[in-house]
Motif scaffolding. Sequence first.
Motif, PDB file in Angstrom:
ATOM      1  N   ARG B 297      39.794  44.877  36.174  1.00 29.78           N
ATOM      2  CA  ARG B 297      39.709  44.356  35.025  1.00 29.78           C
ATOM      3  C   ARG B 297      40.144  42.690  35.732  1.00 29.78           C
ATOM      4  NH1 ARG B 297      43.551  46.919  30.644  1.00 29.78           N
ATOM      5  NH2 ARG B 297      43.163  45.358  28.882  1.00 29.78           N
ATOM      6  N   LEU B 298      40.192  42.596  36.781  1.00 31.73           N
ATOM      7  CA  LEU B 298      40.641  41.272  37.318  1.00 31.73           C
ATOM      8  C   LEU B 298      40.032  40.631  38.208  1.00 31.73           C
ATOM      9  CD1 LEU B 298      42.425  39.438  36.799  1.00 31.73           C
ATOM     10  CD2 LEU B 298      44.643  40.252  38.525  1.00 31.73           C
ATOM     11  N   LYS B 299      39.207  40.444  38.459  1.00 34.66           N
ATOM     12  CA  LYS B 299      38.577  39.856  39.103  1.00 34.66           C
ATOM     13  C   LYS B 299      38.758  38.780  40.080  1.00 34.66           C
ATOM     14  CE  LYS B 299      33.937  41.315  37.535  1.00 34.66           C
ATOM     15  NZ  LYS B 299      33.645  41.533  35.782  1.00 34.66           N
ATOM     16  N   VAL B 300      38.109  38.732  41.368  1.00 34.93           N
ATOM     17  CA  VAL B 300      39.071  38.109  42.185  1.00 34.93           C
ATOM     18  C   VAL B 300      38.033  37.083  43.580  1.00 34.93           C
ATOM     19  CG1 VAL B 300      40.529  37.712  44.297  1.00 34.93           C
ATOM     20  CG2 VAL B 300      40.995  39.228  42.824  1.00 34.93           C
ATOM     21  N   ARG B 301      38.349  35.845  43.442  1.00 36.63           N
ATOM     22  CA  ARG B 301      37.044  34.874  44.202  1.00 36.63           C
ATOM     23  C   ARG B 301      37.695  34.395  44.902  1.00 36.63           C
ATOM     24  NH1 ARG B 301      31.371  33.435  44.022  1.00 36.63           N
ATOM     25  NH2 ARG B 301      31.305  32.086  45.414  1.00 36.63           N
ATOM     26  N   GLU B 302      37.713  34.982  46.536  1.00 33.59           N
ATOM     27  CA  GLU B 302      37.618  34.365  47.576  1.00 33.59           C
ATOM     28  C   GLU B 302      37.172  33.552  48.652  1.00 33.59           C
ATOM     29  OE1 GLU B 302      39.226  37.539  49.787  1.00 33.59           O
ATOM     30  OE2 GLU B 302      41.745  37.293  49.673  1.00 33.59           O
ATOM     31  N   GLU B 303      37.713  32.302  49.070  1.00 37.72           N
ATOM     32  CA  GLU B 303      37.037  31.520  50.311  1.00 37.72           C
ATOM     33  C   GLU B 303      38.112  31.411  51.664  1.00 37.72           C
ATOM     34  OE1 GLU B 303      36.216  26.940  50.259  1.00 37.72           O
ATOM     35  OE2 GLU B 303      37.832  27.800  49.881  1.00 37.72           O
ATOM     36  N   VAL B 304      36.818  32.530  52.336  1.00 39.88           N
ATOM     37  CA  VAL B 304      37.585  32.590  53.363  1.00 39.88           C
ATOM     38  C   VAL B 304      37.113  31.613  54.499  1.00 39.88           C
ATOM     39  CG1 VAL B 304      38.696  34.141  55.156  1.00 39.88           C
ATOM     40  CG2 VAL B 304      38.281  35.624  52.752  1.00 39.88           C
ATOM     41  N   LEU B 305      38.121  30.346  55.278  1.00 42.32           N
ATOM     42  CA  LEU B 305      38.369  29.408  56.313  1.00 42.32           C
ATOM     43  C   LEU B 305      38.248  30.877  57.907  1.00 42.32           C
ATOM     44  CD1 LEU B 305      39.351  26.138  54.773  1.00 42.32           C
ATOM     45  CD2 LEU B 305      37.086  27.739  54.575  1.00 42.32           C
ATOM     46  N   GLN B 306      37.215  30.049  58.642  1.00 38.88           N
ATOM     47  CA  GLN B 306      37.316  31.081  60.309  1.00 38.88           C
ATOM     48  C   GLN B 306      37.861  30.474  61.005  1.00 38.88           C
ATOM     49  OE1 GLN B 306      36.707  33.891  60.145  1.00 38.88           O
ATOM     50  NE2 GLN B 306      37.869  34.324  61.495  1.00 38.88           N
ATOM     51  N   LEU B 324      35.853  27.674  46.118  1.00 41.08           N
ATOM     52  CA  LEU B 324      35.252  28.428  45.376  1.00 41.08           C
ATOM     53  C   LEU B 324      36.191  29.488  44.479  1.00 41.08           C
ATOM     54  CD1 LEU B 324      31.933  28.186  44.447  1.00 41.08           C
ATOM     55  CD2 LEU B 324      33.856  27.138  43.352  1.00 41.08           C
ATOM     56  N   GLY B 325      37.589  30.098  44.726  1.00 43.57           N
ATOM     57  CA  GLY B 325      37.962  30.783  44.598  1.00 43.57           C
ATOM     58  C   GLY B 325      39.692  30.350  45.596  1.00 43.57           C
ATOM     59  N   LYS B 326      40.026  31.371  45.192  1.00 43.87           N
ATOM     60  CA  LYS B 326      41.028  31.484  46.980  1.00 43.87           C
ATOM     61  C   LYS B 326      41.682  30.756  48.285  1.00 43.87           C
ATOM     62  CE  LYS B 326      45.422  31.520  48.300  1.00 43.87           C
ATOM     63  NZ  LYS B 326      46.416  30.687  48.452  1.00 43.87           N
ATOM     64  N   ARG B 327      41.596  29.943  48.756  1.00 43.43           N
ATOM     65  CA  ARG B 327      41.768  29.874  49.998  1.00 43.43           C
ATOM     66  C   ARG B 327      42.344  30.144  50.873  1.00 43.43           C
ATOM     67  NH1 ARG B 327      39.351  23.509  51.997  1.00 43.43           N
ATOM     68  NH2 ARG B 327      37.593  24.319  51.317  1.00 43.43           N
ATOM     69  N   VAL B 328      41.660  30.789  51.943  1.00 45.40           N
ATOM     70  CA  VAL B 328      42.590  31.374  52.762  1.00 45.40           C
ATOM     71  C   VAL B 328      41.834  30.677  54.219  1.00 45.40           C
ATOM     72  CG1 VAL B 328      44.023  33.267  51.180  1.00 45.40           C
ATOM     73  CG2 VAL B 328      41.413  33.571  53.106  1.00 45.40           C
ATOM     74  N   ILE B 329      42.814  30.755  55.454  1.00 49.07           N
ATOM     75  CA  ILE B 329      42.263  31.227  56.107  1.00 49.07           C
ATOM     76  C   ILE B 329      42.023  32.343  57.560  1.00 49.07           C
ATOM     77  CG2 ILE B 329      42.690  30.065  58.694  1.00 49.07           C
ATOM     78  CD1 ILE B 329      43.609  27.562  56.880  1.00 49.07           C
ATOM     79  N   ARG B 330      41.132  33.501  57.859  1.00 46.42           N
ATOM     80  CA  ARG B 330      41.774  34.400  58.879  1.00 46.42           C
ATOM     81  C   ARG B 330      41.824  34.023  60.192  1.00 46.42           C
ATOM     82  NH1 ARG B 330      37.407  38.318  56.460  1.00 46.42           N
ATOM     83  NH2 ARG B 330      35.864  37.021  57.606  1.00 46.42           N
ATOM     84  N   LEU B 331      42.615  34.911  60.873  1.00 48.47           N
ATOM     85  CA  LEU B 331      43.110  34.318  62.404  1.00 48.47           C
ATOM     86  C   LEU B 331      42.278  35.838  62.588  1.00 48.47           C
ATOM     87  CD1 LEU B 331      46.749  32.880  62.000  1.00 48.47           C
ATOM     88  CD2 LEU B 331      44.308  31.923  62.152  1.00 48.47           C
ATOM     89  N   HIS B 332      42.501  36.649  62.604  1.00 45.59           N
ATOM     90  CA  HIS B 332      42.021  37.244  63.089  1.00 45.59           C
ATOM     91  C   HIS B 332      41.516  38.956  62.329  1.00 45.59           C
ATOM     92  CE1 HIS B 332      45.060  40.413  62.871  1.00 45.59           C
ATOM     93  NE2 HIS B 332      46.078  39.022  62.984  1.00 45.59           N
ATOM     94  N   ASP B 333      40.542  39.650  62.617  1.00 45.06           N
ATOM     95  CA  ASP B 333      40.078  41.209  61.987  1.00 45.06           C
ATOM     96  C   ASP B 333      41.141  41.864  61.788  1.00 45.06           C
ATOM     97  OD1 ASP B 333      37.961  39.779  60.643  1.00 45.06           O
ATOM     98  OD2 ASP B 333      36.286  40.903  62.459  1.00 45.06           O
TER      99      ASP B 333
END
Lengths: 333, 333
Positions: B297-306, B324-333
């Motif tokens: 019911r609550l859709k989420v959109r993320e923008e993942v910078l690498q 477009l969507g919540k911006r996060v930075i991924r440091l590793h998997d």
Amino acid sequence: MQRRVVLASRPHGIPQGEHFRIEEAAVPELRTGEFLVRNQFLSVEPAMRGWVNAAANYSDPVPVGGVMRSFAAGVVVASRHPGYAEGDAVMGMLGWQEYAVSDGSGIRRKVRETDLPLSLSLGVLGINGVTAYFALTEAGEPRPGDTVVVSTAAGSVGSAAGQIAKMMGCRTVGIAGGAQKTALCRDFFGFDAAVDYKSADFAGALAAALPQGVDVYYDNTGGAVSDAVLPRINKGARIVICGTASVASWEPWPSGPRVERHLLNKAARMQGFLVWDYEHRYEEAVAKLAAWVRDGRLKVREEVLQGLEAAPDAIAGLYRGENLGKRVIRLHD
Amino acid sequence: MQRRVVLASRPHGIPQGEHFRIEEAAVPELRTGEFLVRNQFLSVEPAMRGWVNAAANYSDPVPVGGVMRSFAAGVVVASRHPGYAEGDAVMGMLGWQEYAVSDGSGIRRKVRETDLPLSLSLGVLGINGVTAYFALTEAGEPRPGDTVVVSTAAGSVGSAAGQIAKMMGCRTVGIAGGAQKTALCRDFFGFDAAVDYKSADFAGALAAALPQGVDVYYDNTGGAVSDAVLPRINKGARIVICGTASVASWEPWPSGPRVERHLLNKAARMQGFLVWDYEHRYEEAVAKLAAWVRDGRLKVREEVLQGLEAAPDAIAGLYRGENLGKRVIRLHD
């Protein structure tokens, strides 16, 4: 025949004497369900500016040629209405005129405080006092120890708000225009401090009067006075918007420092207040206010103008800041 | 050794890439009562602009040369703290760096929703979602049938606020910048209407989307967007100030159309909202939000910078409106 004040032309901004005309008119015959009130006191208040302006507001504008809308207090002198008898004192939207015919719809209340002057029903026991009471207690939510700032603090609403806040255990700071009014705030209405917004160093004087910031701002002015108060609000402050007396015109719409950031940084609240929303609790407030007036805890200052001739210029005079206390017009003793 | 992003110089207004520097530093030895977190996701959010500006705000500014303050989510990889064990997922003020040593004071919570992506703890299950939930329900007080307007409606906070309002039976109107974001509002997040504030006829489009006015305005922007919404509020409207993203700088303090009269005429309320005031109810909101995410019911959109290299320019990019969507930075998997 009677005399009445009609709107002669529509003002832009503050209505001046020239926008009104005194004319004679017949007193209409009463029909069934109507009664005749002989007005003793007419009210003069800042909100009346809005009642004659064309812009949509919270009431329809007075038509050009129509009797100026106003609160008035008087006594029923003839009645064909089962709910109103000769001799009843009433207060309501009776207009700037010597006599008003009513079917009861414009009547706000019968005045029961016959031990107190009838004029008080237009001020501290009327919309002004009821506004001060509910706006402060319900929207302002003052807590003991809070600093409460009141603008137009020497006026009818402001002086009541300040005195009620003081009774609730708050430190009260009044803002008013000129040395005479600030002295009145301190010495007569009992504010802990009073600041003159017309002084050269208003901002500095305000800061000095607010060592612990502002918890409640009871605002009757808006404009530059509010602009000086907003940066001094505390976390969780409550700002009650009761009037915008300092803004001469909303056409064109004026600009000022943005408020969003103040409200966000302090998680503060700005609440517009219309006393009509408390219609159902009117008598509750009047009873409290009357008791405080009787026991001397709520001091009242009136400025009584004499005769219908004083009416046309009376609103403009408020905005010139010339009154000390609630302005009313006495038509007869 | 680890890498981290430090504040190189203090920006005026929005921090750009040049205001930050990536440097290497030793990972400190753990003392008793400390634990080491390996950050997996770093957060990027508009409020971080305020954290690096010198002006007093609701938190002290990040010092020049200091690690950029930010929320981050990661996993405990070593611990000398009795409350945190190796393998615990945590979210908190861990900064823009690969590893953070903590004594627990900067940790907001252990992440219990291990069935959901850890990055969500920085967005819809973090400050963004919790803000949307409490600001809407507690300060906005939406009622079924209300029209709820949300600014930055395609963003992390706005999209959650709009979807929650919709679940509560409201008609939702999103304001966002550009055709792509307004389409996202309508087609993905389910707003009933979406208006592009960058369009030539923003005011006209907004009016068309608001045939019944505005009961709740969930405001993340302030500025010109709010100036267009305010004249359309209904009696008793609630305006929730959650952010001022559209105002590039508060030095000098910007001006805009005065709000007093709107609030007074409509007896409306403008309330600044700080999520920290709901700290004690954080888990209550996360539990609700997580349940809504799980059941779709609550859709989420993320923008993942690498990678950490993406960090310095990432805040400026938000203000350029490129995410477009919540911006996060991924440091590793």
